[in-house]
Design a protein around this motif. Sequence first.
Motif, PDB file in Angstrom:
ATOM      1  N   ALA A  35     -26.176  53.017  44.131  1.00  0.00           N
ATOM      2  CA  ALA A  35     -25.597  53.192  42.801  1.00  0.00           C
ATOM      3  C   ALA A  35     -24.235  52.509  42.713  1.00  0.00           C
ATOM      4  O   ALA A  35     -23.918  51.843  41.713  1.00  0.00           O
ATOM      5  N   LYS A  36     -23.442  52.611  43.770  1.00  0.00           N
ATOM      6  CA  LYS A  36     -22.126  51.976  43.769  1.00  0.00           C
ATOM      7  C   LYS A  36     -22.248  50.456  43.714  1.00  0.00           C
ATOM      8  O   LYS A  36     -21.411  49.773  43.117  1.00  0.00           O
ATOM      9  N   GLU A  37     -23.292  49.917  44.357  1.00  0.00           N
ATOM     10  CA  GLU A  37     -23.482  48.466  44.336  1.00  0.00           C
ATOM     11  C   GLU A  37     -23.700  47.946  42.920  1.00  0.00           C
ATOM     12  O   GLU A  37     -23.410  46.783  42.632  1.00  0.00           O
ATOM     13  N   TYR A  38     -24.232  48.807  42.040  1.00  0.00           N
ATOM     14  CA  TYR A  38     -24.482  48.411  40.655  1.00  0.00           C
ATOM     15  C   TYR A  38     -23.386  48.935  39.703  1.00  0.00           C
ATOM     16  O   TYR A  38     -23.574  48.940  38.496  1.00  0.00           O
ATOM     17  N   GLY A  39     -22.254  49.389  40.280  1.00  0.00           N
ATOM     18  CA  GLY A  39     -21.125  49.790  39.455  1.00  0.00           C
ATOM     19  C   GLY A  39     -21.183  51.216  38.946  1.00  0.00           C
ATOM     20  O   GLY A  39     -20.450  51.575  38.014  1.00  0.00           O
ATOM     21  N   VAL A  40     -22.034  52.048  39.539  1.00  0.00           N
ATOM     22  CA  VAL A  40     -22.146  53.452  39.127  1.00  0.00           C
ATOM     23  C   VAL A  40     -21.391  54.292  40.151  1.00  0.00           C
ATOM     24  O   VAL A  40     -21.757  54.321  41.330  1.00  0.00           O
ATOM     25  N   PHE A  41     -20.343  55.021  39.677  1.00  0.00           N
ATOM     26  CA  PHE A  41     -19.515  55.825  40.590  1.00  0.00           C
ATOM     27  C   PHE A  41     -19.576  57.306  40.262  1.00  0.00           C
ATOM     28  O   PHE A  41     -18.992  58.112  40.979  1.00  0.00           O
ATOM     29  N   ALA A  42     -20.272  57.664  39.195  1.00  0.00           N
ATOM     30  CA  ALA A  42     -20.426  59.074  38.839  1.00  0.00           C
ATOM     31  C   ALA A  42     -21.895  59.330  38.517  1.00  0.00           C
ATOM     32  O   ALA A  42     -22.524  58.562  37.766  1.00  0.00           O
ATOM     33  N   LEU A  43     -22.437  60.375  39.108  1.00  0.00           N
ATOM     34  CA  LEU A  43     -23.848  60.709  38.911  1.00  0.00           C
ATOM     35  C   LEU A  43     -23.967  61.953  38.042  1.00  0.00           C
ATOM     36  O   LEU A  43     -23.087  62.831  38.072  1.00  0.00           O
ATOM     37  N   PRO A  44     -25.065  62.032  37.234  1.00  0.00           N
ATOM     38  CA  PRO A  44     -26.163  61.067  37.083  1.00  0.00           C
ATOM     39  C   PRO A  44     -25.759  59.926  36.163  1.00  0.00           C
ATOM     40  O   PRO A  44     -24.792  60.036  35.413  1.00  0.00           O
ATOM     41  N   ALA A  45     -26.540  58.823  36.237  1.00  0.00           N
ATOM     42  CA  ALA A  45     -26.270  57.668  35.378  1.00  0.00           C
ATOM     43  C   ALA A  45     -27.579  56.911  35.159  1.00  0.00           C
ATOM     44  O   ALA A  45     -28.466  56.912  36.017  1.00  0.00           O
ATOM     45  N   ILE A  46     -27.686  56.295  33.985  1.00  0.00           N
ATOM     46  CA  ILE A  46     -28.871  55.503  33.653  1.00  0.00           C
ATOM     47  C   ILE A  46     -28.455  54.040  33.563  1.00  0.00           C
ATOM     48  O   ILE A  46     -27.472  53.698  32.887  1.00  0.00           O
ATOM     49  N   VAL A  47     -29.210  53.186  34.241  1.00  0.00           N
ATOM     50  CA  VAL A  47     -28.931  51.750  34.299  1.00  0.00           C
ATOM     51  C   VAL A  47     -30.185  51.002  33.861  1.00  0.00           C
ATOM     52  O   VAL A  47     -31.295  51.354  34.273  1.00  0.00           O
ATOM     53  N   PHE A  48     -29.987  49.969  33.041  1.00  0.00           N
ATOM     54  CA  PHE A  48     -31.124  49.201  32.529  1.00  0.00           C
ATOM     55  C   PHE A  48     -31.070  47.769  33.070  1.00  0.00           C
ATOM     56  O   PHE A  48     -30.038  47.102  33.000  1.00  0.00           O
ATOM     57  N   PHE A  49     -32.197  47.311  33.631  1.00  0.00           N
ATOM     58  CA  PHE A  49     -32.314  45.964  34.192  1.00  0.00           C
ATOM     59  C   PHE A  49     -33.265  45.144  33.314  1.00  0.00           C
ATOM     60  O   PHE A  49     -34.356  45.611  32.972  1.00  0.00           O
ATOM     61  N   LYS A  50     -32.860  43.915  32.993  1.00  0.00           N
ATOM     62  CA  LYS A  50     -33.728  43.015  32.227  1.00  0.00           C
ATOM     63  C   LYS A  50     -33.634  41.618  32.821  1.00  0.00           C
ATOM     64  O   LYS A  50     -32.622  41.261  33.464  1.00  0.00           O
ATOM     65  N   PRO A  51     -34.669  40.791  32.622  1.00  0.00           N
ATOM     66  CA  PRO A  51     -34.729  39.498  33.315  1.00  0.00           C
ATOM     67  C   PRO A  51     -33.693  38.494  32.831  1.00  0.00           C
ATOM     68  O   PRO A  51     -33.346  37.573  33.564  1.00  0.00           O
ATOM     69  N   THR A  52     -33.204  38.644  31.629  1.00  0.00           N
ATOM     70  CA  THR A  52     -32.267  37.654  31.077  1.00  0.00           C
ATOM     71  C   THR A  52     -30.848  37.836  31.581  1.00  0.00           C
ATOM     72  O   THR A  52     -29.990  36.998  31.307  1.00  0.00           O
ATOM     73  N   SER A  53     -30.579  38.925  32.285  1.00  0.00           N
ATOM     74  CA  SER A  53     -29.217  39.195  32.738  1.00  0.00           C
ATOM     75  C   SER A  53     -29.230  39.548  34.215  1.00  0.00           C
ATOM     76  O   SER A  53     -30.080  40.337  34.666  1.00  0.00           O
ATOM     77  N   LYS A  54     -28.310  38.960  34.961  1.00  0.00           N
ATOM     78  CA  LYS A  54     -28.215  39.268  36.383  1.00  0.00           C
ATOM     79  C   LYS A  54     -27.641  40.667  36.608  1.00  0.00           C
ATOM     80  O   LYS A  54     -28.037  41.367  37.537  1.00  0.00           O
ATOM     81  N   GLU A  55     -26.656  41.060  35.788  1.00  0.00           N
ATOM     82  CA  GLU A  55     -26.018  42.358  35.935  1.00  0.00           C
ATOM     83  C   GLU A  55     -26.704  43.379  35.032  1.00  0.00           C
ATOM     84  O   GLU A  55     -27.043  43.070  33.882  1.00  0.00           O
ATOM     85  N   PRO A  56     -26.927  44.594  35.524  1.00  0.00           N
ATOM     86  CA  PRO A  56     -27.565  45.626  34.689  1.00  0.00           C
ATOM     87  C   PRO A  56     -26.587  46.188  33.650  1.00  0.00           C
ATOM     88  O   PRO A  56     -25.378  46.014  33.747  1.00  0.00           O
ATOM     89  N   VAL A  57     -27.153  46.891  32.667  1.00  0.00           N
ATOM     90  CA  VAL A  57     -26.355  47.529  31.623  1.00  0.00           C
ATOM     91  C   VAL A  57     -26.350  49.031  31.879  1.00  0.00           C
ATOM     92  O   VAL A  57     -27.415  49.641  32.079  1.00  0.00           O
ATOM     93  N   ILE A  58     -25.158  49.628  31.864  1.00  0.00           N
ATOM     94  CA  ILE A  58     -25.028  51.077  32.147  1.00  0.00           C
ATOM     95  C   ILE A  58     -24.958  51.830  30.830  1.00  0.00           C
ATOM     96  O   ILE A  58     -24.206  51.467  29.918  1.00  0.00           O
ATOM     97  N   TYR A  59     -25.731  52.905  30.728  1.00  0.00           N
ATOM     98  CA  TYR A  59     -25.757  53.727  29.509  1.00  0.00           C
ATOM     99  C   TYR A  59     -24.475  54.539  29.413  1.00  0.00           C
ATOM    100  O   TYR A  59     -24.088  55.228  30.358  1.00  0.00           O
ATOM    101  N   ALA A  60     -23.819  54.491  28.246  1.00  0.00           N
ATOM    102  CA  ALA A  60     -22.539  55.190  28.055  1.00  0.00           C
ATOM    103  C   ALA A  60     -22.651  56.289  27.006  1.00  0.00           C
ATOM    104  O   ALA A  60     -21.624  56.769  26.512  1.00  0.00           O
ATOM    105  N   GLY A  61     -23.851  56.711  26.640  1.00  0.00           N
ATOM    106  CA  GLY A  61     -24.028  57.741  25.623  1.00  0.00           C
ATOM    107  C   GLY A  61     -24.217  59.121  26.233  1.00  0.00           C
ATOM    108  O   GLY A  61     -23.906  59.369  27.410  1.00  0.00           O
ATOM    109  N   ASP A  62     -24.759  60.014  25.423  1.00  0.00           N
ATOM    110  CA  ASP A  62     -24.974  61.398  25.814  1.00  0.00           C
ATOM    111  C   ASP A  62     -26.262  61.485  26.635  1.00  0.00           C
ATOM    112  O   ASP A  62     -27.358  61.215  26.139  1.00  0.00           O
ATOM    113  N   LEU A  63     -26.164  61.909  27.897  1.00  0.00           N
ATOM    114  CA  LEU A  63     -27.326  61.981  28.774  1.00  0.00           C
ATOM    115  C   LEU A  63     -28.258  63.135  28.438  1.00  0.00           C
ATOM    116  O   LEU A  63     -29.379  63.189  28.972  1.00  0.00           O
ATOM    117  N   TYR A  64     -27.816  64.061  27.568  1.00  0.00           N
ATOM    118  CA  TYR A  64     -28.672  65.190  27.201  1.00  0.00           C
ATOM    119  C   TYR A  64     -29.485  64.914  25.938  1.00  0.00           C
ATOM    120  O   TYR A  64     -30.285  65.748  25.528  1.00  0.00           O
TER     121      TYR A  64
END
Length: 1510
Positions: free
Chosen positions: A856-885
Amino acid sequence: MTFTRLKTLSLLVCALLALSFPGYVNGGANNNKKGSQPAAPVEPEAVIEEVNAKQLEKLLADKDYVAVFWYARSCVTCDKVLAELEKIDDDTDSFGVDFVKINDKRLAKQYGIKNFPALTYFREKEPIIYDGDLMDEEGVLDFLTSLEAMDLPDRIEEVNSKILQKIIEDTDFVAVLFYDKDQKKSQKILAELENIDDECDQNDIAFVKIDDDKEAKEWGIDEIPSIVLFERGIPHIYEGDLMKEDELLGWLVHQKRYSEIPEVTDEMKDKLVENTEHLAVIFYDKDDKQDMRILNELENIDDELEKEGIVIVRIDNAAEAKEYGLDHLPALIYFENKIPALYEGDLMNEDEVLEWLLVQKKTATIEEVTDEILVNLINEHEYVVVFFTGPCEPGETCDHTLNALESIDDELDEAGIIFVTTEDTGVAKKYNVKTYPRLVFFRNRDPLHFTGDLDDEDEVLAWITDDETLEIPGKIEEVNVKMLDKILAENDHVVVFFYAEGDKKAQKILNELENIDDECEEKDIDFVKTSDDDIDKEYDLPSLPALAFYRHKFRTIYTGDLMKEEEILEWVIDLHESTADVIESVDRKTLQVLINDVEHLAVFFYDDECESCSEILEELENIDDDTDKHGIQFVKSNDVKLAHEIGIFAFPALVYYETGVPIMYDGNIASNQDVFNWILEQKADQSIQLINRDELFEYIGTKDFLAVVFYKEDDPDSPRVLRHIELIDDEAAEYGIYIVKMHDKLMAKKYGFRNPPGLTYFRKGKYINYDGDIDDEEEVLDWLTSPANMEMTDHIEQVNRKMFEKIRKNSDYVAVIFYSDECKQCPRVLAEVEHIDDEADKAGIDFVKIDDKQMAKEYGVFALPAIVFFKPTSKEPVIYAGDLYEEEQILTWLITQKDPSGDVIEDLEGERLVHLIEESGSIAVYFWNKTKCDICNSKAARKARLKKERDQHQQEGGAASAAAAFGSEADPSEAAAGGAEDSPAAGGPEGDSAPASAAAPPDASTGKQEDDADGCEQCTKVLEELENIDDDCDKHGITFVKTRDFSVADGYGVHEYPALVYFEGGIPNVFEGELSEEEEVLQWLITQKTEDRIELITRQMLETMVEETQYLAVYFLPPERKGKQPAFCRSFCSPSSLVESNLTTTKSTKHSSSQFVQNYISRKRKRIEKQDKINCNICDQILEGLELIDDECDVFGIHMVKIQDPQLAKRYSIKTFPALVYFRNGNPLLFEGDLQNEQSVLEWLIDDDNRELADEIEEVNERMLDRLMAESTLLVVFFYDDDCAECEEILEELEEIDGEADMFGIDFVKIASMQAAKTYEIVNIPSLVYFRKQVPVLYDGDLHQHDKVITWLTSQDVFEIKNEIEEVNRKMLDKLLEENEFLAVFFYEHNQPDSTAALEKLENIDSETDNLDITFVKMADSRYAKKWGVTKLPAMVYFRRRFPSIYRGDLLSEDEVLEWLRKNRFRQPELNIFMYALIALAVAFMVYTAFLLQCFKPAPPPPVQHPKQS
């Protein structure tokens, strides 16, 4: 003293003998040594002969086919290559090719050899350099014996019997001339047939000749010369006149194109039976009409049989039929692997015959034979089983027994035992068969009767294949390859004699070996012989015959004298009793058997040239016995090719095989202890845990991913299967998959495997079964780790790093929730996210969870839980910053991340849009004006407010206001005009101006705003409607985008918005329909995508295409086609006329006279509408016709479009519509023919005269080039590349001579296609090739000098085609008259019978005229012939230094013509005297005339006196 001298002399002689024959002195010791192998007789090695320059010159003069190996001193590569080529020296000799080597750099340079080693092949002194791999001796041999390498221009190649056999096997169609080179008739026919050699090559028919009476007799050819066409090995005999080469050529081409049942001789039939696996032979009488009718019926199934691989032939030979016991003709016999079967059905029913033949080929059937066939089988084959049925009707006991025995036919075939049946009783009585049915086994003609139960086919099979049954007393058993493999697998000690069938030396050896067969049997040594085809290659034998001793599958070849059976017996017994203490060396065949059969096998691969291999091998010998104790077989192999096949390229190498699965050793191979320990580790490695039922249920409940291998303990294949699975056990564990094995039959049955082995995969208790190849471990691993198989519904899958990497490779969109067991919030968030797992799957998003903080730290996530989205057009994933509930919010975010545009048509501009149009195969672009739409949108609200105010005003203002409102609503301009006319200010009759003035402003304003708003509403509505079909376009592979980039729109001529343009391959097509009807738009787009339509373009598009497209055909449509009247009736139905008509109608109360005008216009409009409908139908019909030829135009590189622009049409002088204009590199040409005849349009477009432009070399594609090849007798092709820097310079030079080449009748084209260059074997680019009747000549001069190129093209050496009278035009004839002293010209007319007949005769003397140094040409130009005094065609004119002589004799007598030419050619003295006499007479005449003029000159009159003088 004398005694001393003699003694000294004798000692000296002994010493010399000892030095000369070293083996002689030691012979006694060796012979006394027990078990020694006799010395092998010295045989000359196959060495390529060394020659010098003079010897090579003599060899080339004496021999037709010579292969020369060029080498250099101290060349290591040369030595290696030479060692390989030595292996095929004997083979080349057998093919009639002399193989020599030479070390002469000067001579090599003369033949174009610059690098060593090299190989040159001389065919009748013509050299060709081999450019393949010289280390591949088989490839070299194939090249030297191939038809392509032996091919010589304008000559029929001479072959010998062995080469002929190879050519027949390798080539589909081969015409063979059997002839006698010393026979005059053969020589004459050969000279005629040389004329059609090139035509045969063009039709892919190889043509060869052979002077071999023995080979001719083997094919049943009694009359020499004869022609036989071999069609895929099947002979067709030509029965026509060989002197008529044209008829022969027609017959050859006909046989190639149309399938017919060939007629064969009895010798041909025997050869086909010998060499053809599936053969049907029809015996018939060609004088019997019924037989011919049946033959015609069977012609209908010839093609079907060819598709099924069954060859069918016919033979008219009653004597041959009787040999097969055929008393009544016609009859059909089917041969399968030489075994005949008789057809007893109705030959007139071709469907029944076809079905029977297919059954015979595809199913195991016992062949039905006659007594005559049976006798031949028993005499020719060692093992024949015969089921004597006696008279047997369907349904009887014998018939049921026969059906049961059919099931063992395949097993007997594999064992090399022939199984047949017969109802005839002649042979049965001879062998004392009294009761039927009866089974008799003939072993070397010795019968053995079966006394068991015939209905038990297993008992019958066991009895036939039993060793005691197979054994023939006093004979060495003959076996085939499959039987030999079985014997070697089942017996420890076997002696095998390998030989070639028909070898007399082998038969003598066999007679000797029969004497020791019994002694070998006493020692429990099996002795067999085999003579299968290519048995030497199958078992890697150096030569035949050969004797080998196999001990536990390991072979030792006997190298002594095969005629000395006592020495052989001693050698065999010695090997049988000795014990091997070294690592056995194995050949390829044995190694393959060991890999398949031995469970634990270690193989040491080495190379004879490896320096360290011998030392390492000595070390490994120390552990050979130890490996044997552990059940591991250790062998060695120096088969480098086999090592390469399994991926070993560095030597030495060690490979361990367990149940056939290889593992490469990568440790220190020089340490025998390390090697030994590694081998034991591999053997002891049992990584898969064996479990019972309780453990299985426990693992299913506790393991997330569990793979269970079910197998049988007693199945010999189980160890191999388990070994394959063990290879992937560790890697599967990295994915969190635990693999176990189980041999519980009930559990296997429970999970769907009634017949293990099988693999069941449990994912959190839910299982699926593997249905692929369980021996392919890589496939199994891919299946186990596939995200689709690891995924389970209603749960977010937990994965580790390894599994996640695989999912990322296989999935475009992946959502990951990182969590930890120590995190308090994680369980609740996970529970919420589980609700959207299925929806994410439906949206194409894989959802997984990972418990890995470091990752998780390798992808820039330092607080758990966290949702990360990977897509082919981008090398870096996108981290969700909304309400996890909020799961709905998360789902919306994921879908938005996957497709940010949603259902909105993507907006593109500038270079991105242009690039997409050029690169995309199918794209629809919606051009719109967003600024205008934004303004109109703001007016839309105002429009609603004004409309409301207007309605209120109408209710309050009365009828006048309502009328004014109506007028303004109808047309703003009309309302304004009407208002001005009726107002008081304009002098109207009405005086009440207040209401009118109050109503006018809002009405005028409202009308204008409403018009603007309506237009804007349409623009917005269109965009909304088109959004609905965006996804549908994607499904059909059509990219849909929108743009408001005016510069791009202007570039494609789009000025009115909105507009839709479809581009396919960068070619635009404008949509003409209603944009608001999205279904209509979608259908149009799909039609454009799936069907080839002529694109509609704008003016700007046309101007661009004219500049960029080489060949462009433009169809000009009549103007105003879109729901309006055409231009020719515009004066009567234009918008202004219609408005005027409406105004006239509204004012009819005031202007009654306008009623007449209205009626006139109405009648005129109806008449014009009717005419317009007819014209519209014609336009549509023409367009439909042009659509039919659009694809054909594309093939020839002609792009066809349509346009509706009357102003542009005027530019090209188009006055009537429709019209077609052809642009050739921008130059227009108007079509003046019938547009309704699309075929004539196509012929006009592809006509060379229309395509060709003056002083410009025409660009062609591959299809056009093929067409030109077929049509143009003289064609020059410039092959180039678009990326070639110098090509443009060369093209500019060649453009200078294009027109001049045309004057000589030479077509000049260019092509930029590497595929075309490859097709015509052009290696270097750029290249200039001159095709004279498709015969290529490559220009090897400087392409930058156009004067030299044109000189070469028009030179007589290049222009002349051997054995053919060349066609010339005026320009070429003038050039030939300037360059040649002696020239014969045949003037003729096309399609004139007399000319054709004379030309055929004169072709026969073309080569003789060449010998007389007379150039012979022909010319079809009657006007030009008159210049030389020729008034009647055909005619022959002979030019001697441009001085013509006309032949007055019979042109059909070529001998007389030739004699006349010969006399004229050598009439030099008489001609000179005649010319001198003429000159002398002319001079004398001129002198005499001058003399007469001078002598009889009248006296001058006296001068007239002046009046003054008088």
